[in-house]
Design an enzyme around this catalytic site. Structure first.
Site, PDB file in Angstrom:
ATOM      1  N   CYS A 114      -4.835  26.578 -41.018  1.00 29.34           N
ATOM      2  CA  CYS A 114      -3.909  26.741 -42.147  1.00 29.34           C
ATOM      3  C   CYS A 114      -3.940  25.570 -43.119  1.00 29.34           C
ATOM      4  CB  CYS A 114      -2.496  26.946 -41.613  1.00 29.34           C
ATOM      5  SG  CYS A 114      -2.387  28.402 -40.576  1.00 29.34           S
ATOM      6  N   HIS A 259       2.303  25.639 -47.266  1.00 29.52           N
ATOM      7  CA  HIS A 259       1.688  26.726 -46.494  1.00 29.52           C
ATOM      8  C   HIS A 259       2.768  27.732 -46.094  1.00 29.52           C
ATOM      9  CE1 HIS A 259      -0.471  28.963 -43.558  1.00 29.52           C
ATOM     10  NE2 HIS A 259       0.205  28.473 -42.537  1.00 29.52           N
ATOM     11  N   ASN A 289       1.435  35.252 -43.262  1.00 29.39           N
ATOM     12  CA  ASN A 289       0.652  34.014 -43.166  1.00 29.39           C
ATOM     13  C   ASN A 289      -0.840  34.366 -43.285  1.00 29.39           C
ATOM     14  OD1 ASN A 289      -0.703  31.729 -42.370  1.00 29.39           O
ATOM     15  ND2 ASN A 289       0.569  31.317 -40.585  1.00 29.39           N
TER      16      ASN A 289
HETATM   17  O1  UT7 Z   1       0.450  28.761 -39.674  1.00 32.16           O
HETATM   18  C1  UT7 Z   1       0.907  27.777 -38.798  1.00 32.16           C
HETATM   19  C2  UT7 Z   1       1.160  28.353 -37.485  1.00 32.16           C
HETATM   20  N1  UT7 Z   1       2.343  29.074 -37.225  1.00 32.16           N
HETATM   21  C3  UT7 Z   1       3.611  28.704 -37.504  1.00 32.16           C
HETATM   22  O2  UT7 Z   1       3.913  27.798 -38.248  1.00 32.16           O
HETATM   23  C4  UT7 Z   1       4.678  29.483 -36.799  1.00 32.16           C
HETATM   24  C5  UT7 Z   1       5.709  28.591 -36.166  1.00 32.16           C
HETATM   25  N2  UT7 Z   1       6.697  29.291 -35.360  1.00 32.16           N
HETATM   26  C6  UT7 Z   1       7.503  30.265 -35.831  1.00 32.16           C
HETATM   27  O3  UT7 Z   1       7.441  30.613 -36.983  1.00 32.16           O
HETATM   28  C7  UT7 Z   1       8.531  30.893 -34.896  1.00 32.16           C
HETATM   29  O4  UT7 Z   1       8.590  30.125 -33.709  1.00 32.16           O
HETATM   30  C8  UT7 Z   1       8.248  32.380 -34.547  1.00 32.16           C
HETATM   31  C9  UT7 Z   1       8.484  33.239 -35.785  1.00 32.16           C
HETATM   32  C10 UT7 Z   1       6.800  32.507 -34.088  1.00 32.16           C
HETATM   33  C11 UT7 Z   1       9.167  32.860 -33.450  1.00 32.16           C
HETATM   34  O5  UT7 Z   1      10.508  32.620 -33.768  1.00 32.16           O
HETATM   35  P1  UT7 Z   1      11.492  32.027 -32.651  1.00 32.16           P
HETATM   36  O6  UT7 Z   1      12.826  32.010 -33.245  1.00 32.16           O
HETATM   37  O7  UT7 Z   1      10.908  30.717 -32.224  1.00 32.16           O
HETATM   38  O8  UT7 Z   1      11.421  33.132 -31.530  1.00 32.16           O
HETATM   39  P2  UT7 Z   1      10.947  33.005 -30.006  1.00 32.16           P
HETATM   40  O9  UT7 Z   1       9.467  32.842 -29.929  1.00 32.16           O
HETATM   41  O10 UT7 Z   1      11.768  31.975 -29.336  1.00 32.16           O
HETATM   42  O11 UT7 Z   1      11.316  34.423 -29.444  1.00 32.16           O
HETATM   43  C12 UT7 Z   1      12.654  34.856 -29.380  1.00 32.16           C
HETATM   44  C13 UT7 Z   1      12.717  36.226 -28.748  1.00 32.16           C
HETATM   45  C14 UT7 Z   1      11.974  36.350 -27.414  1.00 32.16           C
HETATM   46  O12 UT7 Z   1      12.760  37.186 -26.589  1.00 32.16           O
HETATM   47  P3  UT7 Z   1      13.685  36.574 -25.435  1.00 32.16           P
HETATM   48  O13 UT7 Z   1      12.748  35.820 -24.545  1.00 32.16           O
HETATM   49  O14 UT7 Z   1      14.658  35.690 -26.140  1.00 32.16           O
HETATM   50  O15 UT7 Z   1      14.287  37.794 -24.823  1.00 32.16           O
HETATM   51  C15 UT7 Z   1      10.706  37.067 -27.764  1.00 32.16           C
HETATM   52  O16 UT7 Z   1      10.188  37.829 -26.705  1.00 32.16           O
HETATM   53  O17 UT7 Z   1      12.118  37.193 -29.611  1.00 32.16           O
HETATM   54  C16 UT7 Z   1      11.147  37.969 -28.879  1.00 32.16           C
HETATM   55  N3  UT7 Z   1      10.074  38.314 -29.783  1.00 32.16           N
HETATM   56  C17 UT7 Z   1      10.088  39.425 -30.549  1.00 32.16           C
HETATM   57  N4  UT7 Z   1      10.976  40.427 -30.672  1.00 32.16           N
HETATM   58  C18 UT7 Z   1      10.709  41.398 -31.562  1.00 32.16           C
HETATM   59  C19 UT7 Z   1       8.937  37.617 -30.060  1.00 32.16           C
HETATM   60  N5  UT7 Z   1       8.218  38.256 -30.995  1.00 32.16           N
HETATM   61  C20 UT7 Z   1       8.904  39.368 -31.318  1.00 32.16           C
HETATM   62  C21 UT7 Z   1       8.687  40.409 -32.240  1.00 32.16           C
HETATM   63  N6  UT7 Z   1       9.608  41.393 -32.333  1.00 32.16           N
HETATM   64  N7  UT7 Z   1       7.604  40.440 -33.047  1.00 32.16           N
END
Ligand code: UT7
Length: 332
Positions: A114, A259, A289
């Site tokens: 990225c 980004h 992204n």
């Molecule tokens: O380009 C550079 C690289 N990438 C980034 O900069 C991304 C950086 N990270 C992020 O943007 C965020 O961490 C995410 C958007 C990837 C995730 O957000 P989060 O608030 O950190 O969510 P999480 O990973 O902690 O997941 C929360 C919950 C989980 O369920 P439980 O364990 O709380 O029951 C996941 O299983 O959300 C669930 N989950 C989803 N639910 C519905 C994860 N992905 C999804 C989904 N739809 N697509």
């Protein structure tokens, strides 16, 4: 010093719009989750028959036309991508051929995920400063839809990415418009938190086989929270370096183009930098992204919307796989 300037810029995204509702059908996700966690409403995915170089080509043509030159005036092509048409060659030489450039110019790819576009900018800027080349085509282009896991197991990363390409022509600056500074960084410890491991020589003697695929090593994996934490630290840090280097205060900066990985990341960065959201350009809702392409696409759209114009100071910043991160200060 021979400074460089962006003489022309262009972008291209596939026509095919994939909404969050479309993803609900494949990934056990919801529009509400995706919008709340990332700000993304839709993204573009290529359709069969469009490789990365096909998508990037119109962006290159637009940038070359905007620079007022022809393809044969290009002295070097450097592409940032993690999703080339083939394992090798890179898409640099493929674009050289598709642009019908008859000169044997250097054409190659770099892999800086990225952050690639700002890495390219530093490279191009140095080549112009040294006098080595006069017109350099820099391309950030990724077809993320061909490497993401589109099944429910992949939903945590699959919903975030889209396809797109952006290109600029860098030339020697003749007036005030120029690249004022670039600062690049990496920390290989981040590799474990954001990667797509296969195909890769780590799996010797095969780079890819059924077991590697069964282990899902060919899909991108990220530790979302860890990446988020680092992104909201490193991007503001790199913007601060750019501002100090140029003796700028926040009032001197018209726009920050960061980004586009997550709306919440951009919001947190703005807070940490002490700038209002109207100084942060946002188009993640439309494209998701697009990895190496987010910054040049955002620059094109911000320019077209009149968010900055000639003489304005803008700062670019990125964070991504590696970890890599970077900033650039530009007087437009
Ligand atoms: O380009 C550079 C690289 N990438 C980034 O900069 C991304 C950086 N990270 C992020 O943007 C965020 O961490 C995410 C958007 C990837 C995730 O957000 P989060 O608030 O950190 O969510 P999480 O990973 O902690 O997941 C929360 C919950 C989980 O369920 P439980 O364990 O709380 O029951 C996941 O299983 O959300 C669930 N989950 C989803 N639910 C519905 C994860 N992905 C999804 C989904 N739809 N697509």
């Amino acid at each position: 010093m021979n400074r460089s300037k962006i003489a022309g810029i262009g972008f291209n995204v596939p026509d095919n719009i994939v909404t969050n509702h479309d993803l609900e059908e494949m990934m056990d996700t919801s529009d509400e989750w995706i919008q709340t966690r990332s700000g993304i409403k839709e993204r573009r995915w290529v359709q069969a028959g469009m490789a990365n170089s096909d998508m990037a080509l119109p962006a290159c043509i637009k940038a070359i036309e905007a620079a007022g030159i022809t393809a044969n005036d290009i002295d070097a092509i450097i592409v940032g991508t993690v999703t080339p048409d083939y394992n090798f060659p890179g898409i640099g030489p493929i674009l050289q051929q598709k642009l019908e450039i008859t000169k044997h110019i250097p054409a190659y790819d770099i892999s800086a995920a990225c952050s690639a576009f700002i890495y390219l900018l530093e490279m191009g800027d140095q080549f112009i400063q040294s006098g080595k080349y006069q017109n350099i085509l820099l391309v950030g282009s990724d077809v993320m839809s061909c490497i993401i896991d589109k099944s429910p197991e992949g939903r945590a990363t699959g919903v975030l990415f889209g396809d797109g390409a952006g290109a600029v022509v860098l030339q020697a600056a003749t007036g005030e418009s120029c690249i004022l500074s670039t600062h690049l960084y990496a920390d290989g410890k981040g590799m474990e938190h954001l990667n797509a491991k296969a195909p890769g020589s780590m799996f010797y003697p095969d780079r890819i086989n059924a077991d590697i695929i069964a282990e899902r090593h060919h899909f991108p994996h990220q530790n979302g929270r860890e990446v988020f934490k680092n992104a909201v630290t490193r991007m503001p840090e790199s913007v601060d370096v750019a501002m100090k280097h140029n003796n700028w205060s926040l009032d001197d900066v018209t726009l920050v183009i960061a980004h586009q990985a997550n709306y919440r990341i951009l919001e947190t960065c703005a807070k940490r930098m002490g700038i209002s959201m109207d100084k942060m350009y946002i188009n993640i809702q439309k494209y998701g992204n697009t990895t190496a392409a987010t910054i040049p696409i955002a620059m094109c759209e911000a320019l077209a919307e009149g968010k900055f114009s000639k003489g304005d100071n803008i700062i670019l910043t990125a964070f991504g796989g590696g970890y890599t991160w970077a900033s650039a200060a530009i007087r437009w």
